[in-house]
Design a protein around this motif. Structure first.
Motif, PDB file in Angstrom:
ATOM      1  N   ASN A   1     -52.874  -1.024  51.987  1.00  0.00           N
ATOM      2  CA  ASN A   1     -54.118  -1.752  52.199  1.00  0.00           C
ATOM      3  C   ASN A   1     -55.299  -0.802  52.446  1.00  0.00           C
ATOM      4  O   ASN A   1     -55.150   0.427  52.446  1.00  0.00           O
ATOM      5  CB  ASN A   1     -53.976  -2.755  53.347  1.00  0.00           C
TER       6      ASN A   1
ATOM      7  N   ASN B   1     -45.707   2.351  47.874  1.00  0.00           N
ATOM      8  CA  ASN B   1     -44.498   2.172  48.672  1.00  0.00           C
ATOM      9  C   ASN B   1     -43.486   1.406  47.829  1.00  0.00           C
ATOM     10  O   ASN B   1     -43.734   0.260  47.449  1.00  0.00           O
ATOM     11  CB  ASN B   1     -44.820   1.403  49.961  1.00  0.00           C
TER      12      ASN B   1
ATOM     13  N   GLN C   1     -45.335  -1.519  46.062  1.00  0.00           N
ATOM     14  CA  GLN C   1     -46.339  -2.172  46.897  1.00  0.00           C
ATOM     15  C   GLN C   1     -47.447  -1.179  47.212  1.00  0.00           C
ATOM     16  O   GLN C   1     -47.192  -0.094  47.732  1.00  0.00           O
ATOM     17  CB  GLN C   1     -45.720  -2.697  48.197  1.00  0.00           C
TER      18      GLN C   1
ATOM     19  N   LYS D   1     -40.234  -0.673  47.007  1.00  0.00           N
ATOM     20  CA  LYS D   1     -39.254  -1.559  47.617  1.00  0.00           C
ATOM     21  C   LYS D   1     -38.300  -2.027  46.522  1.00  0.00           C
ATOM     22  O   LYS D   1     -38.594  -2.971  45.790  1.00  0.00           O
ATOM     23  CB  LYS D   1     -39.941  -2.745  48.282  1.00  0.00           C
TER      24      LYS D   1
END
Length: 274
Positions: A238, A228, A235, A230
């Motif tokens: 999880n 992801n 990132q 940003k």
């Protein structure tokens, strides 16, 4: 809503941390999501309580969905879970057309970790001080109790592979168990090695009888889904998101391996005729 005056009084007592009578508690617990939507539409300041009621409703529906899966025999359960791990929950939303609150359906994915937790609660052998069942971590609904360990090792390798693509450092692996990847045959970030790792993770989760043969394309799909962005930082998702991605890959591979791709870009927008 009947007895609205009584309900408002009960809510005021809750706000004041006063103990409710048995009758008051029964009235409060009987409130439906539609009742909470009606209170919001009447201008009552109960957003926090309405949100909590919606969350509790989701937990209840999730619990029922887990029970439905766990009532099946193992092979049938995994087949059903792979095919359709989704359930329909409820939430309170603002209707943009009427500017009024209403109850709406929301589609949610049941995570395998939650199913495993429900299995461990079902097979609980002891209670805590409040009489609540304690998770029996000695059992698992998965094919192998090491499924979570293998998944964490694989997730770290996915992160390393993403980092390696753009020559940056991967987040440091702090999990002491997962650091022992070489001992478990889970080290390496080459595509062929990660294909073997994915197969090992899947075999630890599901019975062999329900698994397709996972391929390099499935590793690539999971790798894409793991990142992801940003602004200028990546990132990594999880473990629960990794689990969802793995089950999406299993289902897709089982159905022929045709992943889907969409775009919000103007250059891909289909022009309407006329």
């Amino acid at each position: 809503m009947e007895n609205k005056k009584n309900i408002i009084a009960i809510i005021e007592n809750i706000r004041a941390a006063k103990e409710l009578s048995v009758e008051e508690k029964a009235q409060f617990d009987a409130l439906t999501l539609q009742d909470w939507a009606d209170l919001l539409n009447d201008g009552e300041k109960v957003t926090d309580l309405a949100d909590k009621a919606a969350k509790n409703k989701t937990l209840q529906i999730k619990k029922e969905k887990c029970a439905e899966f766990l009532a099946m025999d193992k092979e049938a359960m995994f087949t059903a879970f792979i095919d359709n791990p989704f359930f329909v929950s409820k939430r309170i939303v603002m209707d943009k057309k009427t500017n009024a609150y209403k109850v709406a359906d929301v589609k949610k994915q049941l995570n395998f970790y939650d199913l495993n937790r429900a299995f461990q609660l079902k097979h609980s052998k002891e209670l805590d001080a409040n009489g609540t069942p304690i998770l029996n971590k000695a059992v698992t609904v998965a094919n192998d109790g090491k499924f979570d360990l293998y998944l964490r090792m694989f997730l770290d390798n996915i992160a390393q592979s993403i980092a390696d693509d753009i020559k940056i450092a991967s987040p440091a692996l702090t999990d002491l168990q997962a650091q022992k990847k070489a001992e478990s045959g889970m080290n390496g970030i080459g595509l062929a090695k990660m294909e073997e790792q994915l197969r090992k993770v899947c075999a630890a989760i599901c019975p062999e009888s329900v698994l397709p043969k996972m391929l390099k394309e499935d590793v690539k799909f999971i790798k894409i889904s793991a990142a992801n962005v940003k602004y200028d930082a990546i990132q990594v998702f999880n473990e629960k998101n990794m689990m969802n991605s793995i089950f999406a890959a299993i289902k897709t591979r089982k159905e022929g391996g045709k992943y889907k791709m969409t775009s919000k870009a103007v250059c891909h927008r289909v022009k309407k005729e006329g």
